[in-house]
Design a protein around this motif. Sequence first.
Motif, PDB file in Angstrom:
ATOM      1  N   MET A 198       0.949  -1.286  -0.030  1.00 25.56           N
ATOM      2  CA  MET A 198       0.029   0.223   0.060  1.00 25.56           C
ATOM      3  C   MET A 198       0.845   1.178  -0.080  1.00 25.56           C
ATOM      4  SD  MET A 198      -3.414   1.013   0.167  1.00 25.56           S
ATOM      5  CE  MET A 198      -4.702   0.138   1.015  1.00 25.56           C
ATOM      6  N   THR A 199       0.592   2.111  -0.774  1.00 28.04           N
ATOM      7  CA  THR A 199       1.445   3.401  -0.927  1.00 28.04           C
ATOM      8  C   THR A 199       0.583   4.481  -0.212  1.00 28.04           C
ATOM      9  OG1 THR A 199       2.015   3.050  -3.360  1.00 28.04           O
ATOM     10  CG2 THR A 199       2.413   5.308  -2.546  1.00 28.04           C
ATOM     11  N   ASN A 200       1.501   5.185   0.856  1.00 26.41           N
ATOM     12  CA  ASN A 200       1.013   6.106   1.752  1.00 26.41           C
ATOM     13  C   ASN A 200       1.257   7.462   0.753  1.00 26.41           C
ATOM     14  OD1 ASN A 200       0.911   8.406   3.633  1.00 26.41           O
ATOM     15  ND2 ASN A 200       0.107   6.696   5.033  1.00 26.41           N
ATOM     16  N   LEU A 201       0.393   8.171   0.571  1.00 24.48           N
ATOM     17  CA  LEU A 201       0.590   9.433  -0.405  1.00 24.48           C
ATOM     18  C   LEU A 201       1.280  10.560   0.601  1.00 24.48           C
ATOM     19  CD1 LEU A 201      -2.769   9.136  -2.468  1.00 24.48           C
ATOM     20  CD2 LEU A 201      -0.462   8.480  -3.007  1.00 24.48           C
ATOM     21  N   ALA A 213      -3.484   2.991  -2.632  1.00 22.58           N
ATOM     22  CA  ALA A 213      -2.998   4.103  -1.994  1.00 22.58           C
ATOM     23  C   ALA A 213      -4.043   4.718  -0.924  1.00 22.58           C
ATOM     24  CB  ALA A 213      -2.732   5.383  -2.886  1.00 22.58           C
ATOM     25  N   GLU A 214      -3.282   5.321  -0.009  1.00 23.27           N
ATOM     26  CA  GLU A 214      -3.911   5.869   0.991  1.00 23.27           C
ATOM     27  C   GLU A 214      -3.307   6.811   1.789  1.00 23.27           C
ATOM     28  OE1 GLU A 214      -4.095   2.685   4.153  1.00 23.27           O
ATOM     29  OE2 GLU A 214      -1.783   2.614   4.529  1.00 23.27           O
ATOM     30  N   ILE A 215      -3.921   7.618   3.008  1.00 16.05           N
ATOM     31  CA  ILE A 215      -3.503   8.273   3.682  1.00 16.05           C
ATOM     32  C   ILE A 215      -3.532   8.221   5.381  1.00 16.05           C
ATOM     33  CG2 ILE A 215      -3.332  10.218   2.011  1.00 16.05           C
ATOM     34  CD1 ILE A 215      -5.619  11.511   3.548  1.00 16.05           C
ATOM     35  N   TYR A 216      -2.741   8.500   6.105  1.00 20.42           N
ATOM     36  CA  TYR A 216      -2.819   8.166   7.499  1.00 20.42           C
ATOM     37  C   TYR A 216      -2.302   9.252   8.512  1.00 20.42           C
ATOM     38  CZ  TYR A 216      -2.891   5.523  11.928  1.00 20.42           C
ATOM     39  OH  TYR A 216      -3.133   5.188  13.175  1.00 20.42           O
ATOM     40  N   LEU A 217      -3.124   9.214   9.471  1.00 18.22           N
ATOM     41  CA  LEU A 217      -2.842  10.459  10.410  1.00 18.22           C
ATOM     42  C   LEU A 217      -2.659   9.787  11.737  1.00 18.22           C
ATOM     43  CD1 LEU A 217      -2.343  13.626  10.701  1.00 18.22           C
ATOM     44  CD2 LEU A 217      -4.818  13.484  11.645  1.00 18.22           C
ATOM     45  N   ALA A 255       8.084   6.578   8.892  1.00 17.75           N
ATOM     46  CA  ALA A 255       8.048   6.924   7.740  1.00 17.75           C
ATOM     47  C   ALA A 255       7.934   8.446   7.567  1.00 17.75           C
ATOM     48  CB  ALA A 255       6.815   6.314   6.926  1.00 17.75           C
ATOM     49  N   PRO A 256       8.228   9.212   6.168  1.00 19.06           N
ATOM     50  CA  PRO A 256       7.990  10.551   6.180  1.00 19.06           C
ATOM     51  C   PRO A 256       6.475  11.124   6.779  1.00 19.06           C
ATOM     52  CG  PRO A 256       8.937   9.950   4.506  1.00 19.06           C
ATOM     53  CD  PRO A 256       8.561   8.699   5.062  1.00 19.06           C
TER      54      PRO A 256
END
Length: 340
Positions: free
Chosen positions: A1-4, A58-62, A129-130
């Motif tokens: 999974m790619t974290n954008l 793809a996803e984002i995560y906080l 990760a960044p």
Amino acid sequence: MTNLGDFTLTDLTEYLKEHGESAFRAKQLFRWIASGAESLADCSNLSKTLREGLGGEAEIYLPKIRRKLTSAIDGTVKYLFELKDGNLVETVVMRYHHGLSVCISTQVGCRMGCGFCASTLNGLVRNLAPHEIAGQIIAAQKDVGERISNVVLMGIGEPLDNYDNVVTALRNMNDPEGLGIGWRHITLSTCGLEDKILRLADENMPIGLAISLHAPSDELRREMMPVAKRYSIAGVLRACDVYFKKTGRRVSFEYALAENKNSSLSCAAALVELLRGRNCHVNLIPVNPVKERDFTGSSRENSQEFMDYLNKNGVNATLRRRLGSDINASCGQLRNSEQE
Ligand code: SAH
């Protein structure tokens, strides 16, 4: 999974282009991430495919708030953030007259092994990760509801041991389309990885650099910090000179005062010998005792005496004020106690 959130804006634009999305979308998404969006589905003005994670790739995560402690004395807020895989990191927000400052972590655990430090007790679990590095600032800012204007990389981990991810996160913090934090408002603290300091000097990223020195001689430093077996003080100081020449930023030194270890006046005299004539600042911090470690902080009188000696002999020094003492705000300890 790619974290954008792991891309810089330039790389995100490239990545989205490959998936048939415009540069304009990349900018919109980059802003959503910096403003604290929790998921792609929340980013209402994006295309449907993008909101659905480009077909699930793809996803984002906080980072999620697992615990939050607020100091009744000075308003310092300490967060224990949970990452997607369940790992925990600590982040601290401090209130100064010039605004809010955040102290962030760069790794889960640490492999540097400093003898007085809580973060390294169980070694390194993994690099952050960044998006997890910058995400601590974003999540904290969203929670306090006020702009965070200063960032210090002084939490759990050795930032220069996670070089590429830290540099990407720094670019995203600085990007005006992202958090827009000026280079001058960011400080990175390192135990002194000489080769990486030299690399950082070439990034065209004039952030403040703080060196965890903690001893005036290689011999004593090796007793306290295993990293001193790899790099000599002389070598680290040479790298600092190059850093100053290329970035115009003065380097500061951190010195944790431990009783019967590095806090005698003869240590102060050796430190003066080492640093006199350098345009620098020494930050003295009485060691914060960690229960698994046998280091004790030097007394107030001893610390004051040590500082006076430096200042009288031409080395600029201050004693760090302890914020959040009622919530154990120093990094590493909350994560350890939560895991026990
Ligand atoms: N790895 C980086 C940044 C993290 S630690 C570094 O070594 O600089 C931030 C600062 O806190 C460092 O100067 C570190 O040496 C210091 N520190 C760690 N444990 C401490 C303790 N128990 N008491 C006082 N300072 C401590």
